[in-house]
Design a protein around this motif. Structure first.
Motif, short mmCIF file in Angstrom:
data_model
loop_
_atom_site.label_atom_id
_atom_site.label_comp_id
_atom_site.label_asym_id
_atom_site.label_seq_id
_atom_site.Cartn_x
_atom_site.Cartn_y
_atom_site.Cartn_z
N VAL A 21 52.65 54.73 40.73
CA VAL A 21 53.45 54.45 41.93
C VAL A 21 54.63 55.41 42.03
CG1 VAL A 21 54.83 52.69 43.09
CG2 VAL A 21 52.68 52.07 42.01
N ALA A 55 53.46 58.73 43.34
CA ALA A 55 53.16 58.64 44.77
C ALA A 55 54.44 58.54 45.59
CB ALA A 55 52.27 57.44 45.05
N ARG A 97 47.89 60.11 45.63
CA ARG A 97 47.62 59.03 46.58
C ARG A 97 46.31 58.32 46.28
NH1 ARG A 97 50.73 58.55 50.89
NH2 ARG A 97 49.07 57.67 52.15
N ARG A 98 45.63 58.72 45.20
CA ARG A 98 44.37 58.06 44.85
C ARG A 98 44.08 58.24 43.36
NH1 ARG A 98 39.24 61.03 47.08
NH2 ARG A 98 38.88 62.27 45.23
N LEU A 131 48.62 46.37 43.02
CA LEU A 131 48.36 47.60 43.77
C LEU A 131 47.98 47.29 45.22
CD1 LEU A 131 46.48 49.65 41.05
CD2 LEU A 131 48.65 50.28 42.11
N GLN A 132 47.15 46.27 45.41
CA GLN A 132 46.75 45.90 46.76
C GLN A 132 47.95 45.38 47.55
OE1 GLN A 132 43.58 43.22 45.78
NE2 GLN A 132 42.06 44.85 45.69
N TRP A 148 47.58 49.80 48.35
CA TRP A 148 46.45 50.58 47.86
C TRP A 148 45.18 49.87 48.32
CZ3 TRP A 148 46.87 54.92 44.48
CH2 TRP A 148 48.17 55.23 44.10
N ASN A 155 38.57 53.05 48.69
CA ASN A 155 38.14 54.16 49.53
C ASN A 155 36.71 53.86 50.00
OD1 ASN A 155 37.32 56.61 50.62
ND2 ASN A 155 38.42 57.81 49.09
N LEU A 209 40.58 54.14 44.34
CA LEU A 209 41.58 53.30 45.01
C LEU A 209 42.60 54.28 45.57
CD1 LEU A 209 41.75 50.21 45.21
CD2 LEU A 209 43.51 50.27 43.49
N CYS A 210 42.95 54.13 46.83
CA CYS A 210 43.87 55.09 47.44
C CYS A 210 44.91 54.36 48.30
CB CYS A 210 43.11 56.11 48.28
SG CYS A 210 42.17 55.40 49.62
N ILE A 211 45.97 55.07 48.61
CA ILE A 211 47.01 54.52 49.47
C ILE A 211 46.52 54.62 50.91
CG2 ILE A 211 49.40 54.74 50.24
CD1 ILE A 211 49.98 56.07 47.52
#
Length: 135
Positions: A38, A41, A51-52, A74-75, A79, A82, A89-91
């Motif tokens: 985090v 990012a 970002r991933r 994260l969610q 996040w 993808n 997992l990406c932003i």
């Protein structure tokens, strides 16, 4: 206090979904990795590599995917899985990490360290202390 009056003690506010998820994480190693992901990012928001991340990476899988509360945290921060590459997992597009999320992770790390110190002072093992027995 103001005019000799005692300071007001307000009850703590409601916890956010992120704070609730971070309370479930009982691994300092997991919180350290969350902090690193985090923070990177947040510091370099336009850098695509921050970002991933690949959830199938062995270190990430052991420290994040398999630890209760990490994926939920994260969610809660934004996040998402993808769609084109489900192992990533990406932003979410248009979403950026801020130092506010980093501070909440830091608070969770401080809480876990404090619990570990108090449990060693009283002689009880913390919930996060895993004992490995070799056969």
């Amino acid at each position: 206090g103001y005019y000799g009056m005692p300071a007001a003690k307000l009850p703590p506010g409601r916890r956010s979904p992120l704070e609730e998820a971070l309370l479930q994480v009982q691994s300092l190693e997991s919180l350290e990795l969350l902090d690193k992901l985090v923070r990177n990012a947040a510091v370099q928001p336009r850098e695509e590599k921050y970002r991933r991340f690949r959830m199938t990476n062995p270190k990430i899988s052991a420290a994040i995917v398999e630890v209760p509360g990490c994926l939920q945290a994260l969610q809660a921060m934004g996040w998402i899985a993808n769609e084109a590459e489900p192992e990533f997992l990406c932003i979410a597009p248009g979403k950026y990490m801020t130092m506010a999320e980093v501070r909440k992770i830091e608070d969770a790390k401080d809480r876990l360290r404090k619990e570990a110190r108090s449990s060693t002072a009283t002689g009880t093992a913390p919930a996060s202390a895993a004992v490995k027995v070799q056969a």
